[in-house]
Design a protein around this motif. Structure first.
Motif, PDB file in Angstrom:
ATOM      1  N   MET A   1      54.479  75.610 -17.951  1.00  0.00           N
ATOM      2  CA  MET A   1      53.880  76.810 -18.610  1.00  0.00           C
ATOM      3  C   MET A   1      53.460  77.976 -17.570  1.00  0.00           C
ATOM      4  SD  MET A   1      50.377  77.199 -20.978  1.00  0.00           S
ATOM      5  CE  MET A   1      50.937  76.273 -22.421  1.00  0.00           C
TER       6      MET A   1
ATOM      7  N   GLU B   1      52.513  82.571 -20.593  1.00  0.00           N
ATOM      8  CA  GLU B   1      52.182  81.901 -21.784  1.00  0.00           C
ATOM      9  C   GLU B   1      51.010  81.436 -21.827  1.00  0.00           C
ATOM     10  OE1 GLU B   1      54.256  77.805 -23.873  1.00  0.00           O
ATOM     11  OE2 GLU B   1      54.973  78.632 -22.256  1.00  0.00           O
TER      12      GLU B   1
ATOM     13  N   TYR C   1      57.530  90.556 -14.945  1.00  0.00           N
ATOM     14  CA  TYR C   1      56.784  90.097 -16.000  1.00  0.00           C
ATOM     15  C   TYR C   1      55.420  90.995 -16.234  1.00  0.00           C
ATOM     16  CZ  TYR C   1      59.575  86.086 -15.568  1.00  0.00           C
ATOM     17  OH  TYR C   1      60.653  85.082 -15.833  1.00  0.00           O
TER      18      TYR C   1
ATOM     19  N   ALA D   1      50.317  90.283 -23.299  1.00  0.00           N
ATOM     20  CA  ALA D   1      49.909  88.914 -23.369  1.00  0.00           C
ATOM     21  C   ALA D   1      48.381  88.917 -23.666  1.00  0.00           C
ATOM     22  CB  ALA D   1      50.384  88.090 -22.764  1.00  0.00           C
TER      23      ALA D   1
ATOM     24  N   ARG E   1      48.533  84.106 -22.997  1.00  0.00           N
ATOM     25  CA  ARG E   1      48.845  84.371 -24.374  1.00  0.00           C
ATOM     26  C   ARG E   1      47.894  83.255 -24.879  1.00  0.00           C
ATOM     27  NH1 ARG E   1      53.639  84.060 -24.338  1.00  0.00           N
ATOM     28  NH2 ARG E   1      53.806  86.388 -24.401  1.00  0.00           N
ATOM     29  N   ALA E   2      47.901  81.972 -24.338  1.00  0.00           N
ATOM     30  CA  ALA E   2      47.087  80.931 -25.143  1.00  0.00           C
ATOM     31  C   ALA E   2      45.771  81.042 -24.830  1.00  0.00           C
ATOM     32  CB  ALA E   2      47.523  79.499 -24.575  1.00  0.00           C
TER      33      ALA E   2
END
Length: 229
Positions: free
Chosen positions: A61, A65, A89, A96, A68-69
């Motif tokens: 991960m 990601e 990115y 995100a 975002r979580a």
């Protein structure tokens, strides 16, 4: 009040180095270190950390990601770290939910400052990262979807002016000087802009200004209208 931090980087020396810098501050405590995004998410939830310092590129991960979580639930804000200001990115990280973005060669004092600023509810971008964000929009065709532009209808003319200045990366003090207002009044306008547009922080306000067409890269901004307060 002590700011609790989780530091995530797949390079042990890097994350321990950042951890030592932050832990040396009396108002900051590094509660956990993580080698990848999944570990970071778990650590944030376990310790209830207020700030997650995440490397963009990690195995499994990645930082995007994980960001975002983490930001899907309130309570923890994210500062992203990357080696290069041309990292592809950058935009994805901001979308995100990242509230800060720094280069890994950041000075000690700037790293500490960034954590404090983001913990206080504001946002922070390294200047080179801000330029990268503008370049991202410059490479896209100009668009102004009706649904996006309609979001601005809730703003007063003064609030639209404030959003324009936010999109240019100006601080509250600089906006106050430009609009001949007190910093307290500008802070109120900024708060109104974020609340009316459903935005979390100044970074999202910058993105919104471009996405709605209020600011066009390489062109003149939309006239803000007559100030009304």
């Amino acid at each position: 009040m002590t700011v609790t931090v989780v530091v995530a980087d797949d390079q042990e020396l890097v994350r321990s180095g950042f951890g030592m810098i932050l832990d040396a501050e009396t108002d900051i405590e590094v509660v956990a270190e993580a080698a990848d995004g999944a570990e970071a998410v778990t650590a944030v939830r376990r310790h209830g950390a207020q700030i997650a310092l995440l490397d963009v590129r990690m195995p499994g991960m990645d930082g995007i990601e994980a960001c975002r979580a983490i930001t899907a639930a309130p309570g923890c804000r994210v500062v992203m770290l990357t080696t290069f200001d041309t990292d592809e990115y950058v935009y994805a990280a901001l979308r995100a939910g990242a509230s800060g973005f720094l280069l890994k060669d950041v000075r000690r004092e700037d790293l500490v400052h960034a954590v404090r600023v983001v913990a206080a509810g504001d946002s922070l971008l390294a200047p080179s990262v801000a330029r990268r964000l503008v370049q991202e929009y410059a490479s896209r065709p100009v668009r102004r979807p009706v649904a996006e532009a309609a979001r601005l209808a809730a703003l007063t003319a003064r609030e639209r002016e404030t959003l324009l200045h936010l999109a240019r990366g100006r601080s509250n003090a600089e906006i106050a000087a430009a609009l001949t207002l007190s910093e307290h009044t500008v802070k109120t306008h900024v708060g109104n802009v974020l609340a009316k547009l459903g935005l979390r922080d100044r970074i999202q306000a910058v993105i919104c200004a471009y996405e709605t067409g209020l600011v066009v890269v390489g062109g003149a901004p939309e006239p803000p209208g007559t100030p009304d307060g």
